[in-house]
Design an enzyme around this catalytic site. Structure first.
Site, PDB file in Angstrom:
ATOM      1  N   HIS A   1      39.318  37.163  45.451  1.00 31.34           N
ATOM      2  CA  HIS A   1      40.298  37.360  46.554  1.00 31.34           C
ATOM      3  C   HIS A   1      41.620  36.431  45.981  1.00 31.34           C
ATOM      4  O   HIS A   1      41.641  35.312  46.493  1.00 31.34           O
ATOM      5  CB  HIS A   1      39.754  37.058  48.054  1.00 31.34           C
TER       6      HIS A   1
ATOM      7  N   ASP B   1      38.167  45.834  44.583  1.00 29.23           N
ATOM      8  CA  ASP B   1      37.631  44.999  45.493  1.00 29.23           C
ATOM      9  C   ASP B   1      37.012  43.727  44.823  1.00 29.23           C
ATOM     10  O   ASP B   1      36.201  44.028  43.715  1.00 29.23           O
ATOM     11  CB  ASP B   1      36.470  46.140  46.082  1.00 29.23           C
TER      12      ASP B   1
ATOM     13  N   ASP C   1      36.918  33.839  47.837  1.00 29.87           N
ATOM     14  CA  ASP C   1      37.938  33.144  48.889  1.00 29.87           C
ATOM     15  C   ASP C   1      38.675  34.371  49.646  1.00 29.87           C
ATOM     16  O   ASP C   1      39.618  34.644  49.870  1.00 29.87           O
ATOM     17  CB  ASP C   1      39.102  32.644  48.216  1.00 29.87           C
TER      18      ASP C   1
END
Ligand code: SAM
Length: 280
Positions: free
Chosen positions: A42, A143, A164
């Protein structure tokens, strides 16, 4: 649709803790010449302008990195983190805050690789732009949890995996332990760095329990609270769950955390915590 933008929060107390741990872990892997993979599930936008309308709206950075930047007598162990900040801010004025991908970009070597994923339609192009000339990096609009299945183990068999999420989607609390286990089954020797917020303590604790009861070994918890837990809106604490931490990390954080607490929790109403949750 994702609405969380890290630009509102960049450089806050949680980023200081997270990025301090990250820099210590990266430096540990660099002690050997062998290459490693940095997987950031992330990633965010990469670079944050602290004088932007976002950062200025919340001014969270002023109570975070703003309290550390230009301090005299910083612990030596904070230097890897502060050096990266200095690299992106050539003057004393703190203009940019580098997110985790830019910290890794600066610290990794030619032989290392970066795998970065970000789903937000505005932040992804910004992130991609930061790495356009960097042959070490793959920047994908995919993703992040899925990467733990598809990108592990790395060819080099060495790696740091930063997980994260924004926890904007409440399912993240359940999805994270499942995805983590998928990654761990494929690559049990990697160092996994999982960031968590404390907004609702029982929700966070449920996720941590799921991780510690999953069979995964060698789990360290590091937490910094700037307030006691409460039922109001907002984050009171944040922490890192580190799986397979570098052997020095616990001691290093025991040196740094009291100093960070003094700066980030000046009223001394929060707490610091370092605990081995599961043995090796
Ligand atoms: N790791 C960054 C840092 O330390 O600078 C901050 C990341 S921010 C806390 C979380 C990011 O995850 C947001 O930019 C959000 O758009 C993104 N995101 C949310 N769900 C995602 C998913 N399933 N896969 C990849 N990115 C996602």
């Amino acid at each position: 649709m994702l609405s969380y933008r890290h630009s509102f929060h960049a450089g806050n107390h949680a980023d200081v803790l997270k990025h301090t741990v990250l820099t210590l872990c990266i430096n540990y892997l660099k002690e050997k010449e062998k290459p490693f993979l940095y997987l950031d599930t992330h990633s965010g936008a990469g670079r944050y302008l602290l004088q932007s309308e976002y950062a200025e709206k919340t001014e969270e950075y002023l109570a975070g990195i703003g309290r550390i930047w230009l301090q005299d007598h910083c612990p030596e162990l904070l230097m890897p983190y502060l050096s990266v900040l200095q690299y992106y801010n050539r003057t004393e004025k703190l203009k940019y805050y580098p997110g985790s991908p830019l910290i890794a970009k600066q610290m990794l070597r030619e032989q290392d690789k970066l795998n970065l994923t970000e789903l937000h339609s505005t932040d992804y192009p910004l992130l991609r732009q930061e790495f356009i000339k960097d042959k070490r990096a793959k920047v994908l609009k995919e993703d992040g949890f899925q990467q733990l299945k598809s990108k592990l183990p790395p060819e080099s068999r060495r790696g740091i995996i930063l997980i994260d999420p924004s926890y904007e989607i409440k399912d993240d609390y359940q999805n994270l332990p499942k995805a983590l286990l998928e990654g761990y089954k494929r690559f049990a020797t990697g160092s996994y760095l999982i960031w968590y917020p404390v907004i609702n303590r029982s929700q966070t604790q449920r996720m941590i329990n799921q991780i510690t009861n999953s069979g995964i070994r060698n789990i360290l918890q590091i937490e910094l609270a700037i307030k006691p837990d409460n039922n109001q809106k907002g984050m009171t604490a944040s922490g890192m769950i580190v799986i397979n931490p570098p052997w020095k990390l616990q001691q290093q954080m025991a040196t740094i955390l009291p100093w960070l607490r003094e700066k980030l929790d000046p009223s001394n109403i929060g707490h610091g915590l370092i605990e081995q949750l599961v043995a090796e």
